[in-house]
Design an enzyme around this catalytic site. Structure first.
Site, PDB file in Angstrom:
ATOM      1  N   GLU A  24      30.119 -30.932 -33.466  1.00 39.14           N
ATOM      2  CA  GLU A  24      29.826 -31.384 -34.833  1.00 39.14           C
ATOM      3  C   GLU A  24      30.967 -32.230 -35.372  1.00 39.14           C
ATOM      4  O   GLU A  24      30.751 -33.270 -35.982  1.00 39.14           O
ATOM      5  CB  GLU A  24      29.594 -30.169 -35.739  1.00 39.14           C
ATOM      6  CG  GLU A  24      28.906 -30.520 -37.063  1.00 39.14           C
ATOM      7  CD  GLU A  24      29.845 -31.019 -38.156  1.00 39.14           C
ATOM      8  OE1 GLU A  24      29.365 -31.687 -39.081  1.00 39.14           O
ATOM      9  OE2 GLU A  24      31.061 -30.757 -38.090  1.00 39.14           O
ATOM     10  N   ASP A  55      32.924 -25.929 -32.371  1.00 40.90           N
ATOM     11  CA  ASP A  55      34.048 -26.847 -32.157  1.00 40.90           C
ATOM     12  C   ASP A  55      34.814 -27.011 -33.467  1.00 40.90           C
ATOM     13  O   ASP A  55      34.290 -26.721 -34.541  1.00 40.90           O
ATOM     14  CB  ASP A  55      33.561 -28.212 -31.664  1.00 40.90           C
ATOM     15  CG  ASP A  55      32.729 -28.944 -32.711  1.00 40.90           C
ATOM     16  OD1 ASP A  55      31.753 -28.336 -33.205  1.00 40.90           O
ATOM     17  OD2 ASP A  55      33.054 -30.089 -33.054  1.00 40.90           O
TER      18      ASP A  55
HETATM   19 ZN   LIG Z   1      31.842 -27.919 -40.181  1.00 40.80          ZN
END
Ligand SMILES: [Zn+2]
Length: 463
Positions: free
Chosen positions: A167, A101
């Site tokens: 994340e 992501d």
């Molecule tokens: Zn990163």
């Protein structure tokens, strides 16, 4: 354990041969705007996970490649890619982590090239995620395929891949994911490829992260507001003790003045006051703060910031003594410091500093543990040797002034694993900002280093 020069040359040749294919794969990932925030299309995250899973499936290295998600408080997280291949003949197992992501692109006008169109320019590839952390995904792929070319498809090393999908949005289901997939993720060494190298020629191991203690508190002096013309001068409004408390948090030079906090010493690195001014946009009239080396102040010493206050705004202010005001503090703590002890030190300081018997009420508290890598294990040694051989320079130890909260989860769930925080970014990568990019020489060197590390692990003699 230093890799032989013929092996280094062969590894570099293999990485070179496949490099244009790797860049094509990186470009294909950059075109998918997978952003794990509610305001963005979740289908893009699915496409992104699918594309990553396909890359690892096509490598032919894994027993199993799955797209999985965990849930937290009943809400499913973003799709992650989990692949694994069992170790054989007593060889170690390595877990390779990265995330697919990306951060939102932000203002498109600030991008010199389109955010989701990979663009090659001056030895770099530009695009959101080109560095953070799709280059990390591609570096892992390159390393395992290079290992396969060198050792053959039947190699003994155990490898798991965990490519997270949220994340940048705070790794909400990370801990659940670890718990639910513990068996497949368990490893002797974990490579977290989400940090940086010092430069495209000078590699780095990220050996520490500062922890954090966030605390808000209210100071009260009266039951209600009163007229400043009638009572001012005889009783304290809440702002006076608040200002005195806040003023006591730093000494004259700007060092944190709370006793009982720990510090950690770093070697000096070629990072100058000019670099600091440029990177931080510090005004020319304004001086730096704190004692000691720059690396110590950024990574190894505590820092304390007043990050918010609830006080009347200038626009709505009136001639009133305020009965209560609040402040929110963020204390970054040194690697090795226990967050709860730091919290107690901060609270004691506030209580000791507040004058006139004003009442202090503590509110929300958040703590995050710092991280300090154990550099003594075989994996850290092998990583240092591989980095030195690949980049042609020995690695430097760097810290991160902020935190990567999921590292604490990794250390808790896998207490015996050696955790190595590496990366593909360089100091010009501008992760999270417009015009994010990756230096191609640095990326290539990082690929060679990781491949050498895996080859070394695969040849490790277990005793
Ligand atoms: Zn990163």
């Amino acid at each position: 354990m230093t890799p032989a020069s013929e092996l280094v040359a062969k590894t570099r040749d293999l990485v070179e041969q496949d490099f244009s294919n790797r860049l094509a794969a990186l470009g294909q990932l950059v075109r998918i705007p997978g952003i794990a925030w509610d305001a963005f299309d979740p289908n893009e995250l699915e496409r992104s996970a699918e594309a990553v899973a396909k890359l690892f499936r096509d490598s032919g290295v894994f027993d199993e490649v799955e797209i999985k998600r965990a849930s937290f408080e009943g809400v499913p997280g973003a799709p992650a890619v989990l692949a694994s291949r069992k170790a054989k003949n007593g060889k170690p197992h390595v877990l390779l982590y990265a995330h697919h992501d990306v951060q939102p692109p932000g203002d498109p006008d600030l991008w010199e090239t389109p955010a989701f169109e990979p663009t090659a320019k001056d030895g770099r590839i530009y695009g959101r995620g080109a560095a953070d952390d799709k280059a990390g995904v591609i570096a892992h792929l390159s390393a395992i395929e290079t290992l396969k070319s060198i050792a053959g498809g039947d190699f003994d090393l155990g490898i798991s891949i965990f490519i997270e999908g949220e994340e940048e949005a705070g790794s909400r289901t990370f801990r659940q994911f670890l718990d639910e997939n513990k068996e497949k993720l368990a490893a002797d060494a974990i490579i977290v490829a989400d940090s940086m190298n010092w430069s495209p020629e000078i590699p780095a191991l990220t050996v520490s992260l500062r922890g954090v203690v966030a605390l808000d508190f209210k100071i009260r002096t009266m039951e209600h507001a009163v007229h400043s013309g009638m009572f001012g001068g005889a009783i304290p409004d809440a702002m006076i003790p608040m200002i005195k408390v806040l003023a006591s948090l730093h000494d004259e030079k700007g060092n944190v003045a709370i006793s009982g906090l720990e510090t950690y010493k770093f070697e000096d690195l070629p990072y100058t006051e000019t670099n600091l001014r440029q990177d931080s946009s510090l005004l020319p009239e304004v001086s730096q703060i704190g004692d000691g080396g720059l690396m110590d102040r950024l990574w190894g010493k505590p820092s304390l910031t007043v990050i918010g206050m609830d006080v009347p705004s200038v626009a709505t202010s009136s001639n009133t003594l305020q009965p209560s005001v609040s402040a929110a503090l963020s204390l970054r703590i040194a690697p090795g410091q226990d967050p709860l002890r730091a919290l107690e030190a901060l609270k004691s300081h506030i209580l000791a500093a507040v004058p006139f018997g004003a009442v202090v009420e503590f509110g929300n508290i958040e703590t995050g543990k710092p991280f300090m890598a154990d550099s003594s294990g075989w994996a850290a040694q092998m990583a240092r040797n591989s980095l030195a051989a690949a980049f042609g320079n020995p690695p430097v130890d760097i810290g991160i002034g902020g935190s990567i909260p999921f590292i604490a989860d990794l250390t808790e769930v896998f207490p015996d694993a050696q955790i190595l925080v590496t990366g593909v970014e360089d100091s010009d990568s501008r992760a999270h900002s417009p015009n994010e990019s990756i230096n191609l020489l640095g990326l290539k060197n990082a690929m060679v280093a990781e491949a050498l590390f895996l080859v070394g692990c695969n040849e490790l003699k277990q005793d």
